[in-house]
Design a protein around this motif. Structure first.
Motif, PDB file in Angstrom:
ATOM      1  N   PHE A   1       1.155   4.109  -2.847  1.00 21.01           N
ATOM      2  CA  PHE A   1       0.522   5.953  -2.403  1.00 21.01           C
ATOM      3  C   PHE A   1       1.799   6.143  -2.831  1.00 21.01           C
TER       4      PHE A   1
ATOM      5  N   ILE B   1       0.779  -1.517   0.117  1.00 26.11           N
ATOM      6  CA  ILE B   1      -0.185  -0.056  -0.283  1.00 26.11           C
ATOM      7  C   ILE B   1       0.989   1.361  -0.444  1.00 26.11           C
ATOM      8  N   THR B   2       2.221   1.724   0.665  1.00 26.55           N
ATOM      9  CA  THR B   2       2.497   2.306   0.459  1.00 26.55           C
ATOM     10  C   THR B   2       3.527   2.593  -0.462  1.00 26.55           C
ATOM     11  N   VAL B   3       3.692   1.568  -0.959  1.00 25.62           N
ATOM     12  CA  VAL B   3       4.460   1.234  -2.447  1.00 25.62           C
ATOM     13  C   VAL B   3       3.289   1.988  -3.559  1.00 25.62           C
TER      14      VAL B   3
END
Lengths: 394, 369
Positions: free
Chosen positions: B214, B210-212
């Motif tokens: 984002f 998810i952070t990637v």
């Protein structure tokens, strides 16, 4: 007089020497990377200037102005953006910690069930693993949250267990322990029990090595750690009250409450990760060759001792490395909380705070740094544990 | 003295050592604990299976024109809802008239892939190379359009199962070469190359997808020169490929480590350069070893593609949950939608995992080190 160099193989020219080639290649690589990073930083700064975003961490001290659904530390809309980071971190750690505990328990049970001599239990375990391992976690989280928990009864018609645990559409309500004055003696007794167990264990090991006489350490430990505090607890007059949730108006008051978002997330993470852990446990136990058990039994160890002293220590060596990566996966997967609105780090900090401040670079970097730290910490701890458990080879 | 001179006929086995009773006794009711477990298992099955069958089949509504026909106290699952929205689940918002292009690409892919599974197919390497190197362009021309008179269908119209498959196929296809390079880099003797590869791999493996995603959706536009704005799908793809390549790299590294040192030495002794020895000697052996591992990473990627819904792409799950779930004509069938999506994903991932297991068995030469 002949030239000396003609008899020796001539040195290759510098552009053909692997050593110099390697250095040259690495310098080119570094220069390329440096240029790439420089361009990115330059572009980012230009873009941020154009959009009127100031760089730096000054925004952390500004007022956040929004509320967070669940927080382990006091938080309201007057708190700062910096505090939203801490709230998010704590919520992520909470769900990761609980998830690891539950998934490990369920995973070990199912893993052992897959090896059960009972055909039905074995098949049920297999079906469970094959179904839940192959469905995306995000879908499972949504299923528990939007389908199962939404279908729960309203607060008035809650499902209850012993009239003290309640489950309804607003979450899970548990009684909360409230220690009274004399409770510290129970805690002290517990600590004494732990220390005594440690001493007894060392003494028993020494005695067994000297005389061969085993000592029932397990039962002694059980008595010291559980019975002793219980005894003290009852002697001091049960100084512990339970704050049982009560229905007041439209919802329950008192006790501990687990919000449905956390409940759904934990359920999905546990059920999903447990399937992987179960397979790891199964392959770990299967990796211990049958001859080991046979040898242990023929040496006169009881089946329990065989399991405790021979099979499990060897199986754990196979189990721990992949188990670590499952724990890491669970920690990373907890970030899917965002899909159902559980306020973890990604949802709060990378979601709301990022939207409000626009400090994309700082926020994404901080979030990634947190997960990297978490991953490194878990894997360092597990490496240490692994080294502790590893076979001492000659 | 009595000695018999003929062989006695075999007696039938005692009745308690064969047949169904014996099976039940040894497998389900041997001992009190197992009996309790069996009863518990039976109770569990009784509690789950009959209501499930009742809901999914017996009381289900298969054909209905409107939502009301599905509602009622005694109605089970509303599969009519899935039937009515099936096209959208598969194609997303892809225009009706152009859907044959997607079908054509899919059929082409299947037809090209099937021969790979047969042993006797000649020139498998060329066919594989065609699928990996040429087919993506054909598929792009077909699905995106813009050439040969095909109408352009922009990526925001892509969705559903089609998008899920596209993202995961492109993800693995691009991650494979990048991951191989990274794996070679990690085993390189050049300190800078090695440390850069390690940092790159460990970084992507340490952060959640998810952070990637984002990062690629909010930070990537910042990294590029002012004014360049590019496709949302492409941004997500870049993130997924970088993320996936780290995982592929670790799988390939496992294969590289499994190749005996003698192979490396032999290649060098033959006078092959580094790249030649890698591409002609080491990688063909290593990649073959890691096919099951690669299938497993592909399964993980296939499941992970659902995360793109968080950055606003309409994959299978997003179409079902966010688009159809909010459709006022068919409100309130979240359960059916999610169960159907789960079923689709399950079919794909389960068959792939079986395939990888079969491969492992086939490639397992019996010796372990």
């Amino acid at each position: 007089m002949t030239d000396k160099t003609s008899t020796l193989p001539s040195k290759p020219p510098i552009w053909n020497d692997p050593k110099y080639r390697a250095i040259f290649f690495q310098i080119i690589l570094l220069l390329g990377l440096g240029f790439f990073l420089y361009t990115i930083v330059e572009n980012t700064l230009a873009n941020m200037r154009a959009r009127g975003i100031s760089t730096g961490f000054a925004f952390m001290k500004e007022k956040a102005g929004f509320d967070i659904l669940m927080s382990l530390i006091p938080f309201d809309s007057d708190s700062t953006y910096g505090r939203t980071f801490i709230v998010g971190v704590l919520n992520t750690l909470l769900v990761t910690g609980l998830g690891i505990i539950f998934a490990t328990i369920l995973g070990f049970i199912v893993g052992v069930a897959r090896l059960s001599s009972n055909w039905l239990i074995r098949k049920i375990a297999t079906v469970y693993i094959e179904i839940f391992r192959n469905i995306p976690l995000l879908l499972q989280i949504m299923f528990w949250y939007f389908v199962v928990l939404r279908a729960m009864p309203s607060a008035r018609n809650s499902m209850s267990l012993f009239d003290s645990i309640f489950l309804n559409v607003r979450g899970l309500y548990l009684p909360a322990p409230v220690p009274a004055d004399g409770f510290k003696y129970t805690v002290i007794a517990f600590v004494i029990g732990l220390i005594a167990t440690f001493i007894v264990k060392r003494w028993a090991k020494k005695r067994q090595e000297a005389t061969g006489q085993p000592f029932p350490v397990f039962w002694t430990a059980l008595a010291l750690i559980i019975l002793l505090p219980l005894l003290v607890f009852f002697i001091t007059g049960k100084p512990l009250n339970w704050d049982i949730p009560k229905l007041q108006g439209f919802n329950f008051q008192g006790g501990m409450s687990v919000i449905p978002e956390l409940f759904a997330l934990l359920l999905a993470l546990t059920i999903y990760t447990a399937t992987f852990i179960a397979e790891i446990v199964r392959s770990g136990i299967e990796a211990v060759s049958h001859g080991q058990s046979e040898a242990a039994l023929s040496l006169g160890l009881s089946p329990g001792q065989n399991l405790r002293l021979v099979v499990i220590p060897q199986a754990m060596r196979v189990i721990i490395p992949p188990l670590t990566s499952q724990y890491l996966n669970l920690a990373k997967n907890s970030s899917l909380a965002m899909a159902i609105g559980y306020p973890d780090l990604v949802a709060v900090f990378m979601g709301t705070t990022l939207n409000q401040t626009g400090q994309a670079v700082e926020i994404v970097a901080m979030t990634m740094a947190f997960y990297l730290t978490l991953s490194l910490t878990i894997s360092l701890f597990m490496n240490w544990y692994n080294a502790h458990m590893a076979l001492v080879e000659r | 003295m009595y000695v018999t001179d003929k062989i006695l006929p075999e007696l039938p086995a005692p009745s308690n050592t064969k047949g169904i009773i014996h099976w039940l006794k040894t497998n389900l009711f041997n001992g009190p604990i197992n009996t309790i477990l069996t009863l518990f298992g039976l109770y569990l099955i009784y509690k789950i299976i009959p209501p499930l069958i009742d809901w999914a089949f017996i009381k289900a509504t298969w054909v209905a024109e409107t939502r009301d026909q599905c509602l009622g106290d005694d109605k089970g699952a509303c599969w009519a809802y899935i039937r009515n929205r099936f096209d959208q689940i598969i194609y997303g918002f892809y225009p009706n008239a152009e859907r044959w292009r997607v079908n054509l690409a899919a059929i082409l892919l299947v037809l090209l892939t099937i021969p790979l599974f047969f042993k006797k197919t000649p020139k498998k390497v060329w066919l594989g190379g065609f699928i990996l190197l040429v087919f993506p362009f054909i598929a792009y021309v077909l699905i995106h359009g813009g050439w040969f008179g095909f109408k352009v269908v922009t990526t925001d119209k892509w969705g559903g199962l089609m998008l899920t498959i596209i993202i995961s196929l492109v993800g693995i296809l691009m991650a494979l070469p990048l991951g191989t390079i990274l794996a070679l880099g990690r085993r390189s003797h050049m300190p800078i190359v090695k440390s850069l590869s390690v940092v790159f791999i460990e970084f992507w493996r340490g952060v959640p997808l998810i952070t990637v995603l984002f990062m690629s959706s909010v930070m990537l536009p910042l990294f590029l020169p002012e004014g360049t704005d590019f496709d949302k799908l492409l941004r997500a793809m870049i993130g997924i490929v970088l993320f996936q390549s780290a995982y592929v790299a670790e799988v390939v590294r496992g294969g590289l480590q499994a190749i005996p040192k003698g192979q490396y030495e032999a290649a060098v002794a033959m006078g092959l350069s580094y790249w030649k020895s890698m591409f002609l000697v080491i990688l063909p052996q290593a990649l073959k070893l890691v096919i099951p591992g690669l299938v497993n990473t592909f399964i993980a990627l296939f499941k992970d593609t659902t995360l793109v819904l968080i950055i606003g792409l309409f994959d299978l799950l997003a179409i079902i949950q966010n688009v159809l779930g909010a459709d006022s004509a068919w409100l309130g069938f979240d359960t059916e939608g999610l169960v159907f999506a789960a079923f689709l994903f399950w079919i794909f991932t389960f068959s792939m995992s079986r395939y990888s297991m079969a491969l492992e068995k086939k490639l397992d030469t019996g010796h372990r080190n």
